[in-house]
Design a protein around this motif. Structure first.
Motif, short mmCIF file in Angstrom:
data_model
loop_
_atom_site.label_atom_id
_atom_site.label_comp_id
_atom_site.label_asym_id
_atom_site.label_seq_id
_atom_site.Cartn_x
_atom_site.Cartn_y
_atom_site.Cartn_z
N LEU A 41 0.87 -1.17 0.00
CA LEU A 41 0.00 0.00 0.00
C LEU A 41 0.91 1.22 0.00
O LEU A 41 1.68 1.43 0.95
N ALA A 42 0.85 1.99 -1.06
CA ALA A 42 1.72 3.16 -1.19
C ALA A 42 0.89 4.43 -1.23
O ALA A 42 -0.28 4.42 -1.61
N CYS A 43 1.50 5.53 -0.82
CA CYS A 43 0.86 6.83 -0.93
C CYS A 43 1.21 7.41 -2.30
O CYS A 43 2.38 7.49 -2.67
N THR A 44 0.19 7.80 -3.06
CA THR A 44 0.43 8.35 -4.40
C THR A 44 0.03 9.82 -4.49
O THR A 44 -0.31 10.31 -5.56
N GLU A 45 0.07 10.50 -3.37
CA GLU A 45 -0.16 11.95 -3.35
C GLU A 45 1.03 12.57 -2.64
O GLU A 45 1.30 12.25 -1.48
N VAL A 46 1.77 13.42 -3.35
CA VAL A 46 2.96 14.03 -2.75
C VAL A 46 2.56 14.75 -1.47
O VAL A 46 1.75 15.68 -1.50
N CYS A 47 3.12 14.32 -0.35
CA CYS A 47 2.66 14.81 0.95
C CYS A 47 3.78 15.36 1.82
O CYS A 47 3.57 15.63 3.00
N GLY A 48 4.95 15.53 1.25
CA GLY A 48 6.06 16.07 2.02
C GLY A 48 7.36 15.35 1.72
O GLY A 48 7.44 14.52 0.81
N ARG A 49 8.37 15.66 2.50
CA ARG A 49 9.71 15.11 2.24
C ARG A 49 9.77 13.60 2.34
O ARG A 49 10.53 12.94 1.64
N GLY A 50 8.98 13.02 3.23
CA GLY A 50 9.04 11.58 3.42
C GLY A 50 8.04 10.80 2.59
O GLY A 50 7.83 9.61 2.83
N HIS A 51 7.43 11.46 1.61
CA HIS A 51 6.40 10.81 0.78
C HIS A 51 6.90 9.52 0.14
O HIS A 51 6.18 8.52 0.09
N PHE A 52 8.14 9.53 -0.33
CA PHE A 52 8.68 8.38 -1.07
C PHE A 52 8.69 7.11 -0.22
O PHE A 52 8.65 6.00 -0.76
N ALA A 53 8.74 7.25 1.09
CA ALA A 53 8.85 6.08 1.96
C ALA A 53 7.53 5.75 2.66
O ALA A 53 7.49 4.87 3.52
N MET A 54 6.45 6.44 2.30
CA MET A 54 5.17 6.23 2.98
C MET A 54 4.46 5.03 2.38
O MET A 54 3.73 5.14 1.39
N LYS A 55 4.67 3.88 2.97
CA LYS A 55 4.04 2.66 2.48
C LYS A 55 3.90 1.67 3.62
O LYS A 55 4.52 1.80 4.68
N THR A 56 3.07 0.68 3.40
CA THR A 56 2.92 -0.41 4.35
C THR A 56 2.58 -1.68 3.58
O THR A 56 2.35 -1.64 2.37
N ILE A 57 2.55 -2.78 4.28
CA ILE A 57 2.32 -4.09 3.64
C ILE A 57 0.90 -4.57 3.92
O ILE A 57 0.40 -4.45 5.04
#
Length: 350
Positions: free
Chosen positions: A284-300
């Motif tokens: 499950l990834a975040c596909t809305e740019v939400c800040g500096r850590g957006h690239f790592a915002m995911k879970t399983i």
């Protein structure tokens, strides 16, 4: 100053080249060779266009066939079949139009190249042709839009009553998940109650909160073959829930809860076998740019067989929010006992 000097030098060079080009054209006109040179140039360009068409057309076909299997990820949901059908139907329509228009573009460029003594035919208007090229695209577009609307209406219809409910909350820069207990109802949350410990802002005075329990810190589980209702919200900025293998995408908007339901058709283990990758995990990834850590915002997301999911619920539901937030007092112990009984009931229901 050096930068300005370099820029002026480049501009002067371009102007000089342009003037030399114009002088060459004027000289050829005076010599009477201009029209002959134009004819030769057009012939060369026409041939080069055909060569370009066949070479690049061949590369286009090769690249499409080579990447066809990687254009979309393997599907693992019931409604994903409809999404994939829409994708390939749209690809077929635009692909046919693309090929036809480019064949005409390059063939006409060659056929109607410059020829001495030949002049273009003035053809300003034709009602029949204009009706055809207006009506046909309009009808095709309307059919595609209607098909998409019908599929979207089906996907976003109310979830079945027996759906497994999972709340997903996005915050910079991770996802939190919450499950209801035996009542299959999530407790009330209030933003004023959010603390470092109570990240959801759960109102423990609401009886529906008594048996709510969290998912794992780095993963959450759902059962295969059962409707799953994701209740989505955000705690800070706009995020977006994206589960590509399940064809699920929905924004998480602060102050505006959203939802999406789907039916998983393949467990994580089955997808590992299908892909030949023993380390495969649904992401499950975040596909809305939400800040500096957006690239790592995911879970399983782990999809279990129903029996395995029941066991996971029974184990995980012992860690209720009420027990954790109240510090394990006597009231919490009572809640925990009720939660364990409720979890067993919920697992049986699933």
């Amino acid at each position: 100053m050096i930068t300005i000097a370099v820029a002026l030098s480049i501009i002067l060079l371009l102007v000089t080249l342009y003037l030399l080009f114009r002088i060459q054209i004027l000289a050829s006109i005076f010599k009477g060779s201009y029209r002959r040179d134009v004819g030769k140039s057009n012939k060369v360009n026409a041939v080069l266009l055909l060569v370009f068409f066949f070479v690049m057309g061949g590369l286009f076909i090769w690249s499409f066939m080579d990447a066809k299997e990687d254009m979309i990820l393997p599907n693992a949901s019931v409604h994903g079949i409809d999404i994939d059908q829409m994708f390939w139907l749209t690809m077929a329509v635009i692909g046919i139009v693309f090929v036809i228009t480019h064949i005409l573009l390059f063939v006409y460029s060659y056929k109607y190249q410059h020829q001495d003594g030949k002049r273009a035919y003035f053809y300003p208007h034709n009602n029949k042709i204009e009706i055809i090229w207006t009506v046909i695209p309009a009808v095709v577009m309307a059919l595609l839009v209607f098909s998409g609307w019908k599929t979207w209406a089906k996907i976003t219809s109310p979830a079945p009553q027996d759906a497994v409910v999972v709340e997903i909350m996005g915050k910079q820069f991770n996802w939190l998940t919450r499950y209801p207990g035996a009542d299959n109802k999530l407790g009330v949350v209030k933003h004023t109650l959010i603390t470092a410990e109570n990240e959801f802002g759960i109102d423990l005075t609401d009886q529906n909160s008594a048996d709510d329990f969290p998912g794992e810190p780095s993963a959450f589980h759902v059962p295969k073959g059962t409707p799953v209702l994701l209740k989505i919200r955000s705690r800070d900025v706009i995020h977006s829930v994206f589960l590509p293998h399940f064809r699920v995408k929905m924004d998480a908007v602060p102050g505006m809860p959203t939802s999406f339901w789907f039916i998983p058709t393949k467990t994580t283990a089955e997808m590992q076998t299908e892909t030949g990758n023993p380390d495969f995990q649904y992401e499950l990834a975040c596909t809305e740019v939400c800040g500096r850590g957006h690239f790592a915002m995911k879970t399983i997301l782990v999809v279990d067989e129903p029996e395995e999911y029941k066991k996971w619920v029974e184990a995980q539901s012992k860690k209720t929010f009420a027990t954790t937030l109240q510090g394990g007092g006597s009231d919490s112990a009572a809640v925990a006992v009720n939660s364990e009984a409720g979890a067993a009931s919920l697992a049986t229901k699933q």
